[in-house]
Structure formats: C-alpha cells, structure tokens
Design a protein around this motif. Structure first.
Motif, PDB file in Angstrom:
ATOM      1  N   LEU A 246       0.826  -1.203   0.000  1.00 39.85           N
ATOM      2  CA  LEU A 246       0.000   0.000   0.000  1.00 39.85           C
ATOM      3  C   LEU A 246       0.866   1.260   0.000  1.00 39.85           C
ATOM      4  N   TYR A 247       1.867   1.292   0.853  1.00 42.65           N
ATOM      5  CA  TYR A 247       2.667   2.501   0.969  1.00 42.65           C
ATOM      6  C   TYR A 247       3.593   2.698  -0.228  1.00 42.65           C
ATOM      7  N   ARG A 248       3.954   1.618  -0.907  1.00 42.89           N
ATOM      8  CA  ARG A 248       4.708   1.797  -2.147  1.00 42.89           C
ATOM      9  C   ARG A 248       3.829   2.380  -3.250  1.00 42.89           C
ATOM     10  N   ASP A 249       2.556   1.973  -3.276  1.00 40.40           N
ATOM     11  CA  ASP A 249       1.647   2.600  -4.224  1.00 40.40           C
ATOM     12  C   ASP A 249       1.395   4.064  -3.875  1.00 40.40           C
ATOM     13  N   LEU A 250       1.343   4.386  -2.576  1.00 40.85           N
ATOM     14  CA  LEU A 250       1.228   5.788  -2.171  1.00 40.85           C
ATOM     15  C   LEU A 250       2.420   6.595  -2.677  1.00 40.85           C
ATOM     16  N   ALA A 251       3.618   6.044  -2.505  1.00 43.23           N
ATOM     17  CA  ALA A 251       4.819   6.729  -2.983  1.00 43.23           C
ATOM     18  C   ALA A 251       4.785   6.871  -4.501  1.00 43.23           C
ATOM     19  N   MET A 252       4.291   5.831  -5.191  1.00 44.71           N
ATOM     20  CA  MET A 252       4.188   5.895  -6.643  1.00 44.71           C
ATOM     21  C   MET A 252       3.175   6.953  -7.072  1.00 44.71           C
ATOM     22  N   ALA A 253       2.073   7.061  -6.323  1.00 43.69           N
ATOM     23  CA  ALA A 253       1.075   8.086  -6.632  1.00 43.69           C
ATOM     24  C   ALA A 253       1.702   9.470  -6.545  1.00 43.69           C
ATOM     25  N   TYR A 254       2.458   9.704  -5.510  1.00 43.82           N
ATOM     26  CA  TYR A 254       3.107  11.005  -5.312  1.00 43.82           C
ATOM     27  C   TYR A 254       4.116  11.292  -6.429  1.00 43.82           C
ATOM     28  N   GLU A 255       5.020  10.348  -6.654  1.00 44.23           N
ATOM     29  CA  GLU A 255       6.073  10.571  -7.644  1.00 44.23           C
ATOM     30  C   GLU A 255       5.504  10.661  -9.056  1.00 44.23           C
ATOM     31  N   SER A 256       4.528   9.815  -9.366  1.00 40.16           N
ATOM     32  CA  SER A 256       3.987   9.827 -10.730  1.00 40.16           C
ATOM     33  C   SER A 256       3.189  11.099 -11.010  1.00 40.16           C
ATOM     34  N   THR A 257       2.545  11.662  -9.985  1.00 39.16           N
ATOM     35  CA  THR A 257       1.816  12.910 -10.183  1.00 39.16           C
ATOM     36  C   THR A 257       2.771  14.054 -10.489  1.00 39.16           C
ATOM     37  N   LEU A 258       3.859  14.145  -9.736  1.00 35.30           N
ATOM     38  CA  LEU A 258       4.859  15.180 -10.020  1.00 35.30           C
ATOM     39  C   LEU A 258       5.490  14.966 -11.389  1.00 35.30           C
ATOM     40  N   ALA A 259       5.776  13.708 -11.744  1.00 36.13           N
ATOM     41  CA  ALA A 259       6.375  13.423 -13.043  1.00 36.13           C
ATOM     42  C   ALA A 259       5.423  13.786 -14.182  1.00 36.13           C
ATOM     43  N   PHE A 260       4.140  13.472 -14.006  1.00 35.04           N
ATOM     44  CA  PHE A 260       3.135  13.796 -15.012  1.00 35.04           C
ATOM     45  C   PHE A 260       3.050  15.305 -15.234  1.00 35.04           C
ATOM     46  N   ILE A 261       3.028  16.067 -14.151  1.00 33.66           N
ATOM     47  CA  ILE A 261       2.950  17.525 -14.249  1.00 33.66           C
ATOM     48  C   ILE A 261       4.155  18.069 -15.020  1.00 33.66           C
TER      49      ILE A 261
END
Length: 436
Positions: free
Chosen positions: A101-116
């Motif tokens: 779960l927490y790795r997906d949370l980290a992925m959500a954070y990093e992927s959102t910044l990368a997408f922007i």
C-alpha cells in the motif's frame, strides 16, 4: 465580525482567482461513447485523458461546472501517507500488505509530479517539505515511531524537531515539536486542474458541465447513462465523484462518507511577516486525526490554512470566526490579520479510512481519499484507465481490499458529529499517555 474580513472578502476559493471554473462547454451529447466518466475532478480527467490518448471516445459529465468541486477547492498538499498508520497496518495486516500500500502511495506522489513535469502543466508544483506538528509529547513519540518504521522498511526520510527547535520551522509555541518530511510537496490545485482539463480537451475528451447523471444501468452488454440533457450509451463507466457522490448511485453512495472541509486565505502579508511564520515555506499539518493545516500561497504573499472539519457550519461569517481563532492560536503574530477568502468543499472518508479503487458490476470507481486526494485521485484515474485498456501496469494494491459499508447506511452521514467527537477523544486519550 467585519474586522476579521477584508473589504473585498470573497466566499469563493482563493484558487479561483487564477483558475475559475469555466462557465460553459460547447460539447454536445453523442449517442454513444467507449467510456463515460462521472465526475470532472482529478480522477475523472486523468482517466479520460489516458483513455482518449489510447484512441477511446470519452465523455466526462459533471453536475456542476467542471472544476466546481474539490479539485479546485483543496489545499494542494502532495504527500504519501494514509489515515491508517504504516506501523499499525504492518501490525494488523502484515509487512507485505503494508509495504504494498505505501509503495503505491509513494508511486502516486512521484507519478503525479512526473506527469505535471512531462505535460508542462504550470501549477507551482514543488517539493517544499512538510512539517507535521505534534499536539502533545505522546503525539511526538507516536510520530517518531511511525516515521522510523517507514524509514526502516521503505527508506523514506524524516527528521524530528524537538519543541526547543520548533521555531526554526514555524512561529509558534503551540506544539510539542514535530517532524519534517523533507521531500513532500505542494501545488496550486486550481491551476493543476485547469492544466489537466486543457490536456483532456486537446486529446478529444468531451467534457459536459451542468450535466447531472441520474442513472447508470446495464443495457445489452453496455451501459445506458441517463443525464439531465439526455441519454447515451457506453461500453465502460467510471464513477469519480468522491465527496459529491449522489444518492442515485446507491452502491457507491453507501461506501463514502461525505463531509465538509473549511479553508481560508489571509490578506497579503508583509514579506518579512510571512517569512517568519514558515521560514522554509513548508506545508504544515498537525498530528490530530482532525487536522489543522497551513501553507504559504504559491503565487502571493498570503497564508492559506484550514481545519475544524465537519463542524456543521454553513454561514461564511461563522466559518471565518472559527478559522480565525485557529489561526490566532497557532500563529499569534497573525492575530490582527484579516481574511480575504473563506470557502468550503466536499471531501470523502470511508469506513476503513482507506482510499478504494475497483470495479463493481462492471462499473469502475476511484474514491474515498481521506485527505490524500491530489496524488491518489490522479493515480487512481491513471490506474483505472490502464485497467480498462487491459494493461498489466494497471494493477494497484488498493484494488485488492473490499469496499466496506454499514447496515442501513444510505450516504447520509448523520453520525459525523459523533465521529468527530470520537476523533477528538482519541487524540486527547493519546495526548494523556506518557511517551515511551
């Protein structure tokens, strides 16, 4: 009361100064689409954009103007934490479950910044760091235990700040120290939504505001979607309504707990006064279950803040008085500062305090973000689109869990005042414990 408010006071979100929701759309309803998305927030638009770029015909429907809801009302915090603490999840569900779960949370954070960054969306996205302010010595000890566990298992950085050094981070004596998570971030949520919507429109997504969805029903291997402006059909449907989930989507409405969040903006402050309050321009939340939060505006000399969630207030003057009291208590240097904006927005919790993504009766959903809506909403939208496209990277740890409800609950959270009292009692109970 007027001495708390500026002469140009507005009861609309501060974010709308730079990114007001569009008044109208020239899109028209087609007889059928590959995918219909209900809700024009981060989840819905990120799903729609991904699907449209893969060649699917997509329509997004919203009861209000696109961007009227939480996506242009929230605080703009970017993090990777849940209301369910990592160490508690590990103790009850096992390390493999908690880390997934927490790795997906980290992925959500990093992927959102990368997408922007990849999309070139100008929304003041930064890794400014976050201060978590401890409301008691016991909260401080619990915070250190939680972050140390996450660092040991997941490698996530943090630094504890004892009470004696807290003024290095925030001009307050209210808290018993805190913790700095140096790599967390923030953005301008209105501009992020504006940029995301522009990308979706450019990809061919039809976005229809003032188009309430009144029913979604199976029909000959597809879905019939009834709206305020007519009917259409779709092969796939995505429900992305979160705190605005209507009763005419009963399965979904029974599983989210809508509540009202409150937020305010100060008048522009002298630069030295603002710099003194948050010297490193971090976002701030306190350690209570019902948080107070603070941040500098990314595009002006204002301080933005909120709290007192689900207090039941509707009158802007009463909300302003309540929030100003929270501001004075935490940052006494700002006791005489006026408020230029006060606004509300619908958030959504869940009965297990976890976000949920999945598919029920062929209809996809992503909702119940529990204060993590900017990164998780964006991430769930991406993952839902990938699942619809049959891509293996669409797998998500949050999809595995059942989405609980309670008997007789129909989406009207009459119990919220009791729940908020319980959270206050739980925070007070923890505060009375002696730190280990």
């Amino acid at each position: 009361m007027t001495d708390l408010l500026t002469t140009d006071f507005s009861n609309t979100p501060y974010w709308w100064e730079a990114a007001p929701p569009p008044e109208a759309s020239d899109a028209t309803l087609a007889p059928a689409y590959d995918v219909v998305v209900v809700g024009s927030g981060y989840t819905g638009l990120r799903a729609a954009l991904t699907l449209a770029r893969a060649g699917r015909s997509v329509a997004v429907f919203d009861k209000e103007r696109p961007g009227h809801g939480a996506s242009r009302r929230n605080a703009g915090f970017l993090g990777r934490t849940l209301k369910k603490a990592y160490v508690d999840l590990k103790a009850t569900k096992g390390e493999a479950h908690a880390t997934a779960l927490y790795r997906d949370l980290a992925m959500a954070y990093e992927s959102t910044l990368a997408f922007i960054e990849e999309e070139g969306i100008e929304c003041h996205a930064v890794r400014c760091g976050r201060l978590v302010a401890a409301t008691s010595p016991a909260h401080y000890a619990g915070l250190e235990r939680e972050l140390a566990g996450m660092q040991a298992d997941l490698g996530l950085p943090f630094a504890m700040v004892p009470r004696a050094r807290l003024r290095e981070e925030m001009a307050t004596d209210l808290y018993d120290g805190g913790a700095v998570i140096p790599d967390l971030g923030a953005l301008h949520p209105g501009l992020y939504h504006h940029g995301l919507m522009a990308k979706a429109l450019a990809a061919g997504v039809a976005i229809l505001g003032n188009c309430e969805v009144t029913a979604v029903e199976p029909a000959a291997g597809r879905f019939r979607v009834a709206t305020a402006v007519g009917q259409t059909r779709a092969r796939d449907v995505v429900i992305a309504t979160n705190g605005y989930t209507p009763g005419n989507l009963p399965w979904h409405a029974r599983r989210v707990i809508p509540f009202v969040g409150y937020m305010a903006a100060t008048e522009p402050l002298p630069p030295t006064l603002l710099a003194k309050q948050l010297p490193h321009r971090r976002t701030v939340i306190d350690s209570n279950l019902d948080i107070d939060f603070f941040r500098p505006a990314p595009d002006s000399l204002r301080l933005l803040f909120g709290g007192a969630t689900a207090n039941g207030l509707q009158d802007p003057a009463a909300i302003a008085a309540l929030l100003h009291g929270r501001l004075r208590r935490a940052l006494p240097d700002l006791a005489d500062v006026k408020l230029s904006h006060v606004w509300t927005g619908q958030c959504a919790g869940t009965f297990d305090m976890m976000p949920h993504i999945g598919c029920h009766d062929g209809i996809w959903h992503g909702m119940g973000y529990n204060f993590a809506g900017v990164p998780m909403g964006s991430f769930f939208g991406l993952r839902i689109a990938q699942r619809i496209l049959g891509l293996p990277e669409g797998a998500c740890a949050f999809e595995a869990a059942a989405f609980p409800t309670l008997p007789f609950y129909r989406g009207n959270p009459w119990f919220l005042p009791l729940a908020m009292r319980y959270f206050a009692w739980k925070d007070a109970r923890l505060a009375r414990r002696r730190p280990a």
